[in-house]
Design a protein around this motif. Structure first.
Motif, PDB file in Angstrom:
ATOM      1  N   ALA A  49      31.308 -14.196   9.223  1.00  0.00           N
ATOM      2  CA  ALA A  49      31.941 -14.810  10.359  1.00  0.00           C
ATOM      3  C   ALA A  49      30.288 -16.023  10.541  1.00  0.00           C
ATOM      4  CB  ALA A  49      31.436 -13.984  11.709  1.00  0.00           C
ATOM      5  N   ALA A  50      29.082 -15.987   9.807  1.00  0.00           N
ATOM      6  CA  ALA A  50      28.471 -16.513   9.827  1.00  0.00           C
ATOM      7  C   ALA A  50      28.757 -18.218   8.855  1.00  0.00           C
ATOM      8  CB  ALA A  50      27.662 -16.114   8.781  1.00  0.00           C
ATOM      9  N   SER A  51      29.277 -17.411   7.328  1.00  0.00           N
ATOM     10  CA  SER A  51      29.540 -18.343   6.774  1.00  0.00           C
ATOM     11  C   SER A  51      30.698 -19.793   7.664  1.00  0.00           C
ATOM     12  CB  SER A  51      30.736 -17.463   5.875  1.00  0.00           C
ATOM     13  OG  SER A  51      30.033 -16.476   4.681  1.00  0.00           O
ATOM     14  N   CYS A  52      31.535 -19.365   8.714  1.00  0.00           N
ATOM     15  CA  CYS A  52      32.289 -19.997  10.066  1.00  0.00           C
ATOM     16  C   CYS A  52      31.680 -21.061  10.599  1.00  0.00           C
ATOM     17  CB  CYS A  52      33.466 -19.329  10.122  1.00  0.00           C
ATOM     18  SG  CYS A  52      34.340 -18.869   9.085  1.00  0.00           S
ATOM     19  N   GLY A  53      30.241 -20.410  10.532  1.00  0.00           N
ATOM     20  CA  GLY A  53      29.427 -21.067  11.426  1.00  0.00           C
ATOM     21  C   GLY A  53      28.993 -20.746  12.594  1.00  0.00           C
ATOM     22  N   ALA A  54      29.020 -18.729  12.978  1.00  0.00           N
ATOM     23  CA  ALA A  54      29.174 -18.662  13.918  1.00  0.00           C
ATOM     24  C   ALA A  54      27.619 -17.568  14.057  1.00  0.00           C
ATOM     25  CB  ALA A  54      30.518 -17.625  14.131  1.00  0.00           C
ATOM     26  N   ARG A  55      26.998 -17.659  15.347  1.00  0.00           N
ATOM     27  CA  ARG A  55      25.507 -16.723  15.088  1.00  0.00           C
ATOM     28  C   ARG A  55      26.548 -14.934  15.603  1.00  0.00           C
ATOM     29  NH1 ARG A  55      22.910 -18.530  20.321  1.00  0.00           N
ATOM     30  NH2 ARG A  55      21.978 -20.177  18.384  1.00  0.00           N
ATOM     31  N   THR A  56      25.521 -14.638  14.647  1.00  0.00           N
ATOM     32  CA  THR A  56      25.930 -13.045  14.550  1.00  0.00           C
ATOM     33  C   THR A  56      25.165 -12.582  14.583  1.00  0.00           C
ATOM     34  OG1 THR A  56      25.904 -13.581  12.179  1.00  0.00           O
ATOM     35  CG2 THR A  56      27.971 -13.863  13.185  1.00  0.00           C
ATOM     36  N   PHE A  57      24.989 -10.903  14.258  1.00  0.00           N
ATOM     37  CA  PHE A  57      23.837 -10.122  14.466  1.00  0.00           C
ATOM     38  C   PHE A  57      24.708  -8.655  14.883  1.00  0.00           C
ATOM     39  CE2 PHE A  57      22.178  -6.339  17.009  1.00  0.00           C
ATOM     40  CZ  PHE A  57      20.308  -6.617  16.977  1.00  0.00           C
ATOM     41  N   THR A  58      23.561  -7.215  13.760  1.00  0.00           N
ATOM     42  CA  THR A  58      23.825  -6.482  13.551  1.00  0.00           C
ATOM     43  C   THR A  58      23.188  -5.440  13.974  1.00  0.00           C
ATOM     44  OG1 THR A  58      25.438  -4.787  11.948  1.00  0.00           O
ATOM     45  CG2 THR A  58      24.337  -6.681  10.869  1.00  0.00           C
ATOM     46  N   ALA A  59      23.484  -4.339  13.845  1.00  0.00           N
ATOM     47  CA  ALA A  59      22.123  -3.308  13.734  1.00  0.00           C
ATOM     48  C   ALA A  59      21.991  -2.290  12.591  1.00  0.00           C
ATOM     49  CB  ALA A  59      21.809  -3.002  15.517  1.00  0.00           C
TER      50      ALA A  59
END
Ligand code: SF4
Ligand code: SF4
Lengths: 80, 390
Positions: free
Chosen positions: B77-87
């Motif tokens: 997702a980040a490679s497509c420019g999205a803001r992402t989160f995980t834990a």
């Protein structure tokens, strides 16, 4: 600012004339084609044009397009 | 006359560290959250799933089958420019290890919360810093927090640091398992509109996949280029030092809470300095106060970040204080070498030409209970390594 990382931009023929590898050539039957663009999207070589023509200089004859065509519009024909 | 009942927006709540983390994430409005549950982190993703389900924020929540997949989904997702989160936590973090490096070298501004927890064998779900410290060379910025408020604030700061165009690195916000994840504390909320309008810009990943200029990320890279990529990641990490301080300054200006890479507590005139990270180092404030009450001039330095290591701040704080003795508390251990924080600090002291009596106390590992009274005893120890309780 641009970060440095492993990025590659596609260029025509970066891996040589892959058309030379071909044993079977894809032939699109325009009468059966429903313009779903599956072949265009799935072709790993990017050799199917938006007009759905095949660039035989670089089409390596893998047959993925024929496999993905839902209307069996692509036939793989043995090269002479 | 009847009093009018005005419903006020809540500005303060009483929540766990997990819920604070989830609340902060929602304010930052990521487009993709991908996660797998693991104790003691699970409540973070449970709460995120709940908030997203309630429609508080429109976001793709991907329930994946493993931590490796959780980070991989964020990488995609980040490679497509999205803001992402995980834990994640502990074994989950180590299961991600391969992708931790990938995310950092691919310069993807992913934000992750890690609930610090010990590693097996011998299942232990309690606080220990070895999980994240074992991954300190992956190229992630790493923060360590000490209160529920700090967890929330640091996640809010993390997105801005990660996404800075000169940094473009993933950020891990660490919170001690149970001691923060499961403890309720009062939490002051930020003004969401102010945060979104004044603090955090729209995400822009310059190298993101893009239909107008098609390209592939993470392709084969030869020896003649690989070192350039690694060197560039180093430059990003170095720039992060100032970017973090700038973000902390802006955070203070807008929201009134103060953070620094090194949190100094009564250290200016201290004759002995305690040094640590996370909740233990917060508890140490009590130890310092009690020692001062008994006439011992103690002080404390609490590191909020280990990557990038705050070289200048730590050297500055140590040189300003007259203390000859440093008591470095490590909630971690590198077998065959020593406490990791202690090694990090000693390296900087050597480079700065400063010689101190260093006491390294291995304490709190695997959730070992360490009190302020214990820390008062630690300052009596002599130079070298000590295992608390042994
Ligand atoms: S045969 Fe293979 S390379 Fe040729 S057009 Fe079809 S998918 Fe593309
Ligand atoms: S996949 Fe078949 S039907 Fe679809 S566009 Fe290609 S040739 Fe036509």
């Amino acid at each position: 600012m641009k970060v440095k990382m492993a990025i590659s931009y596609p260029t025509v023929g970066a891996s040589g004339r892959t058309g030379d590898w071909r044993v079977f050539r894809p032939v699109i039957n325009q009468k059966l084609c429903i313009h779903c663009y599956n072949c265009y999207v799935f072709c790993p070589e990017g050799t199917i044009s938006p007009e759905l023509g095949v660039d035989y200089e670089y089409c390596k004859g893998c047959g993925i397009c024929a496999n993905e065509c839902p209307s069996k519009a692509i036939r793989m024909v043995k090269e002479e | 006359m009847m009093a009018e009942c005005v419903e006020e927006e809540e500005t303060s709540v009483y929540v766990t560290g997990c819920e604070a983390a989830a609340r902060a994430v929602i304010i930052a409005k990521p487009s993709v959250v991908a996660a797998y549950p693991i104790t003691p982190q699970t409540e973070i993703v449970e709460k995120l799933s709940l908030f997203i389900g309630e429609g508080r924020h429109d976001c793709q929540f991907i329930a994946v089958e493993s931590e490796h997949s959780a980070l991989s989904a964020c990488i995609g997702a980040a490679s497509c420019g999205a803001r992402t989160f995980t834990a994640t936590s502990s074994h989950g973090l180590l299961y991600m290890a391969e992708m931790l490096y990938w995310a950092a070298i691919a310069r993807l501004p992913i934000v992750m919360a890690n609930a610090n927890r010990a590693l097996a064998s011998g299942w232990n779900i309690w606080a220990d810093h070895i999980d994240s410290l074992s991954q300190r060379d992956a190229g992630w910025i790493q923060f360590y927090t000490s209160t529920v408020q700090e967890v929330y604030d640091t996640i809010l700061i993390a997105f801005r640091v990660a996404e800075n165009e000169g940094v473009m690195l993933p950020v891990m916000v660490n919170l001690d398992g149970f001691l923060l994840t499961h403890i309720n504390q009062p939490l002051r909320l930020v003004d969401e509109t102010l945060y979104q309008e004044e603090f955090l810009d729209e995400i822009n990943v310059p190298h993101a996949l893009n239909l107008d200029s098609p390209h592939t990320l993470g392709t084969l890279i030869s020896p003649s280029d690989n070192y350039r990529v690694q060197h560039d990641r180093k430059l990003g990490m170095e720039r992060a030092k100032d970017v973090i301080k700038e973000a902390e300054r802006d955070f203070l200006r807008l929201f009134g809470r103060e953070y620094h890479p090194v949190m100094e507590y009564r250290s200016d005139d201290a004759e002995v300095l305690l040094l640590g990270m996370g909740t233990l180092a917060k508890e140490a404030e009590d130890a310092v106060d009690m020692m001062r009450f008994r006439g011992i001039k103690a002080g404390l330095l609490r590191l909020r970040q280990i990557r990038p290591f705050p070289d200048d701040e730590i050297i500055d704080a140590i040189s300003r204080s007259p203390a000859e003795k440093l008591v470095i508390i490590d909630r971690d251990y590198s077998p065959g070498s020593g406490g990791i924080l202690s090694q990090e600090v000693k390296t900087r002291l050597y480079d700065a030409g400063i010689v101190k009596e260093i006491v390294n106390v291995i304490a709190g590992v695997g959730g070992q209970d360490v009190s302020a009274e214990d820390m008062m005893e630690m300052v009596e120890l002599e130079r070298g390594e000590h295992w608390w309780g042994i």
